[in-house]
Design a protein around this motif. Structure first.
Motif, mmCIF file in Angstrom:
data_model
loop_
_atom_site.group_PDB
_atom_site.id
_atom_site.type_symbol
_atom_site.label_atom_id
_atom_site.label_comp_id
_atom_site.label_asym_id
_atom_site.label_seq_id
_atom_site.Cartn_x
_atom_site.Cartn_y
_atom_site.Cartn_z
ATOM 1 N N MET A 222 -100.389 -73.183 35.423
ATOM 2 C CA MET A 222 -100.208 -74.300 36.936
ATOM 3 C C MET A 222 -98.772 -73.965 37.079
ATOM 4 N N ILE A 223 -98.055 -73.857 36.440
ATOM 5 C CA ILE A 223 -96.561 -73.546 36.871
ATOM 6 C C ILE A 223 -96.338 -72.290 37.416
ATOM 7 N N ARG A 224 -97.016 -71.196 36.985
ATOM 8 C CA ARG A 224 -96.880 -69.798 37.636
ATOM 9 C C ARG A 224 -97.705 -69.880 39.048
ATOM 10 N N GLU A 225 -98.648 -70.690 39.280
ATOM 11 C CA GLU A 225 -99.463 -70.711 40.514
ATOM 12 C C GLU A 225 -98.368 -71.467 41.451
ATOM 13 N N LYS A 226 -97.870 -72.660 40.932
ATOM 14 C CA LYS A 226 -96.858 -73.493 41.982
ATOM 15 C C LYS A 226 -95.854 -72.428 42.188
ATOM 16 N N LEU A 227 -95.247 -71.937 41.397
ATOM 17 C CA LEU A 227 -94.182 -70.731 42.009
ATOM 18 C C LEU A 227 -94.909 -69.739 42.862
ATOM 19 N N ARG A 228 -95.875 -69.180 42.675
ATOM 20 C CA ARG A 228 -96.391 -68.180 43.753
ATOM 21 C C ARG A 228 -96.766 -69.005 44.818
ATOM 22 N N ASP A 229 -97.349 -70.022 44.839
ATOM 23 C CA ASP A 229 -97.605 -70.469 46.224
ATOM 24 C C ASP A 229 -96.516 -71.094 46.890
ATOM 25 N N THR A 230 -95.572 -71.653 46.448
ATOM 26 C CA THR A 230 -94.195 -72.018 47.063
ATOM 27 C C THR A 230 -93.642 -70.839 47.712
ATOM 28 N N ILE A 231 -93.405 -69.671 47.027
ATOM 29 C CA ILE A 231 -92.854 -68.737 47.375
ATOM 30 C C ILE A 231 -93.535 -68.183 48.587
ATOM 31 N N ALA B 139 -90.861 -66.957 54.199
ATOM 32 C CA ALA B 139 -90.399 -66.382 55.449
ATOM 33 C C ALA B 139 -89.221 -67.397 56.123
ATOM 34 N N SER B 140 -89.362 -68.641 55.869
ATOM 35 C CA SER B 140 -88.361 -69.571 56.305
ATOM 36 C C SER B 140 -87.039 -69.272 55.426
ATOM 37 N N TYR B 141 -87.323 -69.151 54.281
ATOM 38 C CA TYR B 141 -86.084 -68.912 53.285
ATOM 39 C C TYR B 141 -85.950 -67.555 52.739
ATOM 40 N N PRO B 142 -85.152 -66.845 53.167
ATOM 41 C CA PRO B 142 -85.192 -65.240 52.657
ATOM 42 C C PRO B 142 -84.822 -65.224 51.192
ATOM 43 N N SER B 143 -83.983 -66.125 50.781
ATOM 44 C CA SER B 143 -83.616 -66.230 49.428
ATOM 45 C C SER B 143 -84.755 -66.186 48.452
ATOM 46 N N SER C 262 -88.064 -69.931 33.000
ATOM 47 C CA SER C 262 -87.038 -70.887 33.502
ATOM 48 C C SER C 262 -85.711 -70.292 33.358
ATOM 49 N N GLU C 263 -85.290 -69.626 32.310
ATOM 50 C CA GLU C 263 -84.014 -69.216 32.029
ATOM 51 C C GLU C 263 -84.062 -67.747 32.755
ATOM 52 N N HIS C 264 -84.959 -67.189 33.062
ATOM 53 C CA HIS C 264 -85.090 -65.848 33.831
ATOM 54 C C HIS C 264 -84.623 -66.249 35.217
ATOM 55 N N ILE C 265 -85.074 -67.209 35.867
ATOM 56 C CA ILE C 265 -84.771 -67.541 37.167
ATOM 57 C C ILE C 265 -83.672 -68.620 37.477
ATOM 58 N N LYS C 266 -83.171 -69.247 36.439
ATOM 59 C CA LYS C 266 -82.051 -69.926 36.358
ATOM 60 C C LYS C 266 -80.816 -69.221 36.977
ATOM 61 N N PRO C 267 -80.435 -67.921 36.887
ATOM 62 C CA PRO C 267 -79.199 -67.421 37.308
ATOM 63 C C PRO C 267 -79.423 -67.317 38.977
ATOM 64 N N LEU C 268 -80.583 -67.410 39.500
ATOM 65 C CA LEU C 268 -80.691 -67.325 41.100
ATOM 66 C C LEU C 268 -80.505 -68.554 41.559
ATOM 67 N N THR C 269 -80.482 -69.706 40.939
ATOM 68 C CA THR C 269 -80.108 -71.270 41.180
ATOM 69 C C THR C 269 -78.666 -71.111 42.130
ATOM 70 N N ASP C 270 -77.737 -70.117 41.726
ATOM 71 C CA ASP C 270 -76.457 -70.245 42.350
ATOM 72 C C ASP C 270 -76.422 -69.537 43.748
ATOM 73 N N ASP C 271 -77.706 -68.854 44.093
ATOM 74 C CA ASP C 271 -77.852 -68.282 45.345
ATOM 75 C C ASP C 271 -78.309 -69.114 46.242
ATOM 76 N N SER C 272 -79.103 -70.022 46.115
ATOM 77 C CA SER C 272 -79.630 -70.949 47.252
ATOM 78 C C SER C 272 -79.996 -72.330 46.669
ATOM 79 N N GLU C 273 -79.879 -73.239 47.675
ATOM 80 C CA GLU C 273 -80.145 -74.740 47.521
ATOM 81 C C GLU C 273 -81.414 -74.778 47.119
ATOM 82 N N GLU C 274 -82.541 -73.869 47.929
ATOM 83 C CA GLU C 274 -83.856 -73.930 47.484
ATOM 84 C C GLU C 274 -84.433 -73.388 46.268
#
Length: 129
Positions: A36-45, A50-54, A86-98
């Motif tokens: 479910m977590i993976r699906e939510k990530l995929r669907d959100t992305i 298109a609206s949030y290039p990050s 979660s740890e894998h994507i954490k460094p990307l949190t500095d790139d954007s608020e989204e």
């Protein structure tokens, strides 16, 4: 008139539609939650990239994520996989608020591994499955 009644054709139990029941057969709570977590990530992305290039960078990161934990049962593997994702994507949190918002919302679902009764996040910027 009984000769007109064909038991096999008229009462075929093989046509019973039990797809929904088969979907959960053999799936543990931990596996279901992780998927479910993976699906939510995929669907959100897909919905917002298109609206949030990050989010394209997040998409690349999530699709490259792999877990190698051999000889681990579901009750340990899927919580570990979620934590590592979660740890894998954490460094990307500095790139954007989204991405930060997605990460924070994802943490609410990850907390459910410890407390199955906890409510996961359901909202706009981390889509519910």
């Amino acid at each position: 008139m009984r000769d007109d009644y064909d038991y096999d054709d008229d009462l075929s139990y093989n046509d019973f539609d039990d797809e929904d029941e088969d979907d959960d057969f053999g799936v543990t709570f931990e596996e279901d939650l992780y998927l479910m977590i993976r699906e939510k990530l995929r669907d959100t992305i897909q919905e917002f990239k298109a609206s949030y290039p990050s989010l394209k960078k997040l998409e690349s990161s999530v699709s490259a994520f792999r877990v190698n934990a051999k000889n681990t049962d579901d009750s340990k593997f899927y919580p570990l996989a979620a934590k590592l994702l979660s740890e894998h994507i954490k460094p990307l949190t500095d790139d954007s608020e989204e991405i930060q918002e997605i990460y924070d919302n994802m943490q609410k679902d990850i907390a459910r591994f410890k407390n199955q009764r906890a409510h996961g996040y359901e909202g706009e910027f981390y889509l519910s499955a």
